[in-house]
Every structure is written in C-alpha cells, then in structure tokens.
Design a protein around this motif. Sequence first.
Motif, PDB file in Angstrom:
ATOM      1  N   GLU A   1       0.822  -1.208   0.000  1.00 18.63           N
ATOM      2  CA  GLU A   1       0.000   0.000   0.000  1.00 18.63           C
ATOM      3  C   GLU A   1       0.860   1.264   0.000  1.00 18.63           C
ATOM      4  O   GLU A   1       0.591   2.230  -0.715  1.00 18.63           O
ATOM      5  CB  GLU A   1      -0.928  -0.039   1.208  1.00 18.63           C
ATOM      6  N   SER A   2       1.923   1.242   0.799  1.00 17.14           N
ATOM      7  CA  SER A   2       2.768   2.436   0.901  1.00 17.14           C
ATOM      8  C   SER A   2       3.657   2.620  -0.325  1.00 17.14           C
ATOM      9  O   SER A   2       3.977   3.752  -0.680  1.00 17.14           O
ATOM     10  CB  SER A   2       3.604   2.385   2.178  1.00 17.14           C
ATOM     11  N   ARG A   3       4.055   1.536  -0.992  1.00 17.21           N
ATOM     12  CA  ARG A   3       4.809   1.685  -2.242  1.00 17.21           C
ATOM     13  C   ARG A   3       3.920   2.320  -3.296  1.00 17.21           C
ATOM     14  O   ARG A   3       4.363   3.179  -4.063  1.00 17.21           O
ATOM     15  CB  ARG A   3       5.322   0.326  -2.710  1.00 17.21           C
ATOM     16  N   TRP A   4       2.663   1.923  -3.317  1.00 21.47           N
ATOM     17  CA  TRP A   4       1.715   2.541  -4.251  1.00 21.47           C
ATOM     18  C   TRP A   4       1.556   4.029  -3.935  1.00 21.47           C
ATOM     19  O   TRP A   4       1.560   4.868  -4.844  1.00 21.47           O
ATOM     20  CB  TRP A   4       0.370   1.823  -4.159  1.00 21.47           C
ATOM     21  N   THR A   5       1.443   4.358  -2.656  1.00 15.33           N
ATOM     22  CA  THR A   5       1.309   5.765  -2.264  1.00 15.33           C
ATOM     23  C   THR A   5       2.538   6.561  -2.681  1.00 15.33           C
ATOM     24  O   THR A   5       2.419   7.693  -3.172  1.00 15.33           O
ATOM     25  CB  THR A   5       1.069   5.869  -0.746  1.00 15.33           C
ATOM     26  N   GLU A   6       3.730   5.993  -2.496  1.00 15.50           N
ATOM     27  CA  GLU A   6       4.956   6.669  -2.946  1.00 15.50           C
ATOM     28  C   GLU A   6       4.866   7.031  -4.420  1.00 15.50           C
ATOM     29  O   GLU A   6       5.259   8.131  -4.830  1.00 15.50           O
ATOM     30  CB  GLU A   6       6.166   5.755  -2.734  1.00 15.50           C
ATOM     31  N   ARG A   7       4.388   6.111  -5.221  1.00 10.73           N
ATOM     32  CA  ARG A   7       4.299   6.364  -6.666  1.00 10.73           C
ATOM     33  C   ARG A   7       3.332   7.503  -6.967  1.00 10.73           C
ATOM     34  O   ARG A   7       3.548   8.277  -7.912  1.00 10.73           O
ATOM     35  CB  ARG A   7       3.848   5.100  -7.400  1.00 10.73           C
ATOM     36  N   GLN A   8       2.274   7.599  -6.196  1.00  7.74           N
ATOM     37  CA  GLN A   8       1.284   8.652  -6.443  1.00  7.74           C
ATOM     38  C   GLN A   8       1.831  10.031  -6.091  1.00  7.74           C
ATOM     39  O   GLN A   8       1.576  11.001  -6.811  1.00  7.74           O
ATOM     40  CB  GLN A   8      -0.004   8.389  -5.640  1.00  7.74           C
ATOM     41  N   ILE A   9       2.558  10.138  -4.990  1.00 11.10           N
ATOM     42  CA  ILE A   9       3.007  11.463  -4.541  1.00 11.10           C
ATOM     43  C   ILE A   9       4.429  11.786  -4.981  1.00 11.10           C
ATOM     44  O   ILE A   9       4.878  12.919  -4.815  1.00 11.10           O
ATOM     45  CB  ILE A   9       2.879  11.622  -3.010  1.00 11.10           C
TER      46      ILE A   9
END
Length: 220
Positions: free
Chosen positions: A112-120
């Motif tokens: 979940e947090s790797r996905w969030t990194e990609r978004q921001i």
Amino acid sequence: MKIGIIGAGNIGGNLTRRLTSLGHDVSVANSRGPQTLTDLAKETGASPVPVEDAADGAEIVVVTVPLKAVPNLPSGLLDTAAEGVAVIDTGNYYPQQRDGRIAGIEDEGLTESRWTERQIGHPVIKAFNGTYAQDILDRARPEGAADRIALPVAGDDQEAKRKVMALIEELGFDTVDAGGIDESWRQQPASPVYGMRGSAAEVTEALAAATPERTPEFRG
C-alpha cells in the motif's frame, strides 16, 4: 519542529492535538478547506491551511487521507517542504469497505505504501496505520513504563525513518523497525500486528509471524 498534517480525521486530528501540545508548529489541511478546521485550530493552536500549503517548510508531513484520495492530492505537494522532509503514510487499503479496487496493489502486488509513494512522487515512512486513533491521546506513556506500547515503522530512507521514530517516541510510544516499504505488508490490515497494543518484543514477534497473502476481506 514544523509539521504538516494532510487529513483531519481521527488520526490526523489526534496527531494535531498531541503534536501541538508538545510544542510543535503544526499546519493542518483537509479536502474541505481551512474554513472547516476552525474548531480544531482554536482547540490546538494549529494553523488551518489549504492542502497546497500544508507542506510549506515542513520537516515532517503526515499524509492521513483515504487511499482512494491519494491520487487527488495536488501535484508538487512536497516541493516547498524543508530539505530532507520525512513523509509519514498512515494509509490502509480497504477495497471492499471504502477505496474500490486499486490495480497497482491488486495486479502488481505493490504494498500500500509503495503505491502511495508512486502517487506522490516521494518516499514515505509507514506508521500509525494500525494504531487506534484514541490511543494517540490515551495510551502515551513515559519511556520505560511497563505498559508503554510499541508501533511498527517501515521505510527505505533510514534518516527519515529515524526522524519519524524519534517523533513517535516523543509522543509516548516505543518503536520497532519493520523493514523497508516492500516489507510493509507485515503491518497492513489483517496482519498480526495490525491494531495490536503490545510491547516492542510482542510487535517484533507479530511482524515476524505475518504472511504476504491478502485475506479475502481485503481484496478487491
């Protein structure tokens, strides 16, 4: 320390309360605009700001919004943050309950947090995602107290992780290094440590017992 908090729900609101009480300079934002945060600002002394301004000069930024809202955060959100800013991600993926299906998590197997990194477009430190919001107010204890609980903290940037762990310890909780972001599935929903109120030793044991497969209720 200057801290920006994006999201003023249960976790964001209670972090605002505690961090201002510790003397930090807190700016808080939500999707509805600063005019909806006047009560929280009056209670805490935090500065209500538009989301676009939440990270201005901040040494730590807390992103605590529903996962489905992360792609809607403003582009360049962290451009005006302090050099070396640490970004805390408190998010969880609730596909059936709130967020809908997110392909990067379901199909690519991203945490979940790797996905969030990609978004921001910035590394994150995963923390507070399995913490009960009320515990932020009620369960703080002095260092060495027998009933002081520990929180897992995952991230790839070691300096940012140290900064976040020091802040959590200042808030009254022990910390356990849960590894890098690709290992942060160990603290995602339905993992043994998620929602746990345990010592550092118990949290360490729970992290080790985790398995990467998502349970059916947390699949889209």
